[in-house]
Write a protein that holds these residues in place. Structure first.
Motif, PDB file in Angstrom:
ATOM      1  N   UNK A 209      45.723  81.655  28.749  1.00 26.61           N
ATOM      2  CA  UNK A 209      46.437  80.551  28.121  1.00 26.61           C
ATOM      3  C   UNK A 209      45.917  79.958  26.927  1.00 26.61           C
ATOM      4  N   UNK A 210      44.604  79.957  26.751  1.00 23.95           N
ATOM      5  CA  UNK A 210      43.952  79.442  25.576  1.00 23.95           C
ATOM      6  C   UNK A 210      44.176  80.148  24.339  1.00 23.95           C
ATOM      7  N   UNK A 211      44.505  81.421  24.612  1.00 24.28           N
ATOM      8  CA  UNK A 211      44.910  82.465  23.417  1.00 24.28           C
ATOM      9  C   UNK A 211      46.110  82.246  23.040  1.00 24.28           C
ATOM     10  N   UNK A 212      47.270  81.305  23.780  1.00 23.86           N
ATOM     11  CA  UNK A 212      48.410  81.393  23.208  1.00 23.86           C
ATOM     12  C   UNK A 212      48.357  80.509  21.898  1.00 23.86           C
ATOM     13  N   UNK A 213      49.563  80.516  20.956  1.00 28.37           N
ATOM     14  CA  UNK A 213      49.642  80.126  19.639  1.00 28.37           C
ATOM     15  C   UNK A 213      49.568  78.501  19.819  1.00 28.37           C
ATOM     16  N   UNK A 214      50.338  77.835  20.732  1.00 27.33           N
ATOM     17  CA  UNK A 214      50.680  76.558  20.532  1.00 27.33           C
ATOM     18  C   UNK A 214      49.887  75.895  21.765  1.00 27.33           C
ATOM     19  N   UNK A 215      48.797  76.542  22.146  1.00 31.58           N
ATOM     20  CA  UNK A 215      48.077  75.575  23.338  1.00 31.58           C
ATOM     21  C   UNK A 215      47.218  74.571  22.715  1.00 31.58           C
ATOM     22  N   UNK A 216      47.417  73.331  23.545  1.00 30.75           N
ATOM     23  CA  UNK A 216      46.577  72.156  23.152  1.00 30.75           C
ATOM     24  C   UNK A 216      45.173  72.168  24.066  1.00 30.75           C
ATOM     25  N   UNK A 217      44.255  72.252  23.391  1.00 28.95           N
ATOM     26  CA  UNK A 217      42.760  72.408  23.890  1.00 28.95           C
ATOM     27  C   UNK A 217      42.337  70.992  24.307  1.00 28.95           C
ATOM     28  N   UNK A 218      41.690  71.010  25.568  1.00 31.29           N
ATOM     29  CA  UNK A 218      41.453  69.705  26.352  1.00 31.29           C
ATOM     30  C   UNK A 218      40.287  68.925  25.780  1.00 31.29           C
ATOM     31  N   UNK A 219      40.389  68.645  24.428  1.00 31.33           N
ATOM     32  CA  UNK A 219      39.351  67.924  23.776  1.00 31.33           C
ATOM     33  C   UNK A 219      39.193  66.390  24.035  1.00 31.33           C
ATOM     34  N   UNK A 220      40.538  65.814  24.211  1.00 36.34           N
ATOM     35  CA  UNK A 220      40.401  64.623  23.996  1.00 36.34           C
ATOM     36  C   UNK A 220      39.717  63.535  24.977  1.00 36.34           C
ATOM     37  N   UNK A 236      38.956  75.881  17.601  1.00 33.96           N
ATOM     38  CA  UNK A 236      39.387  76.846  18.745  1.00 33.96           C
ATOM     39  C   UNK A 236      40.475  77.515  18.455  1.00 33.96           C
ATOM     40  N   UNK A 237      41.516  76.801  17.649  1.00 31.99           N
ATOM     41  CA  UNK A 237      42.810  77.532  17.382  1.00 31.99           C
ATOM     42  C   UNK A 237      42.609  78.644  16.638  1.00 31.99           C
ATOM     43  N   UNK A 238      41.627  78.550  15.600  1.00 32.86           N
ATOM     44  CA  UNK A 238      41.416  79.499  14.659  1.00 32.86           C
ATOM     45  C   UNK A 238      40.329  80.499  14.804  1.00 32.86           C
ATOM     46  N   UNK A 239      39.825  80.446  16.282  1.00 31.89           N
ATOM     47  CA  UNK A 239      38.825  81.540  16.564  1.00 31.89           C
ATOM     48  C   UNK A 239      39.574  82.131  17.857  1.00 31.89           C
ATOM     49  N   UNK A 240      40.123  81.593  18.553  1.00 33.52           N
ATOM     50  CA  UNK A 240      40.541  82.231  19.929  1.00 33.52           C
ATOM     51  C   UNK A 240      42.075  82.722  20.070  1.00 33.52           C
ATOM     52  N   UNK A 241      42.629  82.521  19.016  1.00 40.32           N
ATOM     53  CA  UNK A 241      44.033  82.918  19.007  1.00 40.32           C
ATOM     54  C   UNK A 241      44.224  84.557  19.383  1.00 40.32           C
ATOM     55  N   UNK A 242      45.290  84.827  19.840  1.00 43.99           N
ATOM     56  CA  UNK A 242      45.822  86.369  19.998  1.00 43.99           C
ATOM     57  C   UNK A 242      45.918  87.177  18.994  1.00 43.99           C
ATOM     58  N   UNK A 243      46.251  86.457  17.885  1.00 45.88           N
ATOM     59  CA  UNK A 243      46.664  87.092  16.617  1.00 45.88           C
ATOM     60  C   UNK A 243      45.668  86.958  15.861  1.00 45.88           C
ATOM     61  N   UNK A 244      44.726  88.164  15.485  1.00 42.65           N
ATOM     62  CA  UNK A 244      43.794  88.250  14.543  1.00 42.65           C
ATOM     63  C   UNK A 244      43.964  87.594  13.257  1.00 42.65           C
ATOM     64  N   UNK A 245      45.192  87.639  12.614  1.00 42.49           N
ATOM     65  CA  UNK A 245      45.410  87.104  11.545  1.00 42.49           C
ATOM     66  C   UNK A 245      45.406  85.571  11.509  1.00 42.49           C
ATOM     67  N   UNK A 246      45.429  84.827  12.581  1.00 44.90           N
ATOM     68  CA  UNK A 246      45.411  83.387  12.823  1.00 44.90           C
ATOM     69  C   UNK A 246      44.119  82.956  13.052  1.00 44.90           C
ATOM     70  N   UNK A 247      43.082  83.908  12.998  1.00 44.20           N
ATOM     71  CA  UNK A 247      41.491  83.482  13.124  1.00 44.20           C
ATOM     72  C   UNK A 247      41.067  83.361  11.682  1.00 44.20           C
ATOM     73  N   UNK A 248      40.000  82.616  11.630  1.00 42.48           N
ATOM     74  CA  UNK A 248      38.985  82.670  10.221  1.00 42.48           C
ATOM     75  C   UNK A 248      38.813  84.071   9.924  1.00 42.48           C
ATOM     76  N   UNK A 249      38.922  84.408   8.840  1.00 40.41           N
ATOM     77  CA  UNK A 249      38.753  85.700   8.083  1.00 40.41           C
ATOM     78  C   UNK A 249      37.426  86.085   8.148  1.00 40.41           C
TER      79      UNK A 249
END
Length: 281
Positions: A209-220, A236-249
């Motif tokens: 679930x954390x790797x899904x695109x629209x997941x809101x990480x429980x940081x609040x 976390x959105x740009x390191x844990x994404x299922x899609x490699x293209x959405x991660x930091x390059x």
């Protein structure tokens, strides 16, 4: 206090020895069989030593390494086992460390990303990054040491021998888990760094679930400035994404966000809990 750690490195001969070559010679004499075995063993040892020498170069040229914290450039053999010597001051694996503040965790993340970037600069991937594979020095969170590096691969060699790629499922990027070696790249190591930081900051492992695109990480619920919470979401959105293209390059992009978080999570810094934008400094 200075200690000497003998880090056990198993050669795993089953990996290095070409069984196809040995099996094809079963009809040969015992002397010929032993010759084949020793030749294949020598090839495996040379491959292991080559990987180790690369590690020594990258580690000892780290920005955070000084003359009193270097690993030796020699391997020692005994009982079919390879050893190396590491001088360190009261260090332990990151897996064993569980009392760090978020600020210190971020500092370890910066040190880790800095060291990984040196491998990437020479087109090598770590592929098996996890908390149990590197040491953190107690006196400073700005120095880490890899102690397991036999998974290191040159990026151009990935498709040549995909079966030799090793990784740990709990920390591996989706492309490794799915066997999609053609999708493996620098972003694969960046995923692992994100997974390591996530496990330390939020005290749990990454799941699907954390790797899904629209997941809101429980940081609040973390006691941090609003801007820091925003950057944690971004991290976390740009390191844990299922899609490699959405991660930091690359590690430079990752370090940009980590350096911002390092400033914002400093417990000695004052901040306002306001509803308007807060500057990074």
């Amino acid at each position: 206090r200075m200690q000497i750690e003998w880090s056990l490195r198993m050669l795993a001969f089953a990996r290095w020895i070409t069984f196809r070559n040995i099996k094809s010679g079963w009809e040969k004499s015992n002397e010929e069989k032993m010759k084949i075995f020793e030749e294949e063993k020598k090839k495996g040892l040379e491959a292991f030593q080559n990987t180790y020498q690369k590690h020594v170069f990258f580690q000892n040229n780290s920005l955070f390494t000084n003359s009193t914290n270097k690993i030796t450039d020699e391997l020692y053999e005994g009982n079919n086992t390879q050893y190396f010597v590491l001088d360190y001051s009261n260090s332990e694996t990151f897996e064993q460390v569980d009392t760090l503040s978020i600020h210190d965790i971020i500092k370890v993340g910066i040190a880790l990303a800095e060291l990984v970037s040196k491998y990437h600069k020479h087109q090598y991937l770590l592929l098996d990054l996890k908390p149990d594979n590197f040491l953190v020095i107690e006196e400073t969170k700005e120095m880490v040491y890899f102690i397991d590096f036999d998974s290191v691969k040159h990026i151009d060699a990935l498709l040549e021998d995909p079966e030799s790629i090793s990784f740990s499922k709990e920390w591996a990027a989706p492309e490794l888990l799915q066997g999609r070696i053609d999708k493996v790249g620098y972003h694969t190591d960046i995923y692992a760094i994100g997974a390591i930081l996530y496990s330390k900051i939020l005290k749990k492992k990454v799941s699907a679930k954390e790797r899904s695109r629209h997941y809101k990480f429980p940081v609040n619920d973390l006691i941090l400035p609003p801007k820091a919470l925003h950057y944690l979401q971004e991290l976390f959105s740009h390191t844990l994404s299922n899609n490699p293209h959405r991660r930091y390059k690359d590690c430079n992009e990752l370090l940009t966000i980590l350096n911002k978080l390092e400033k914002l999570t400093d417990p000695s810094a004052m901040y306002l809990n306001a509803h308007y934008p807060i500057q990074d400094n």
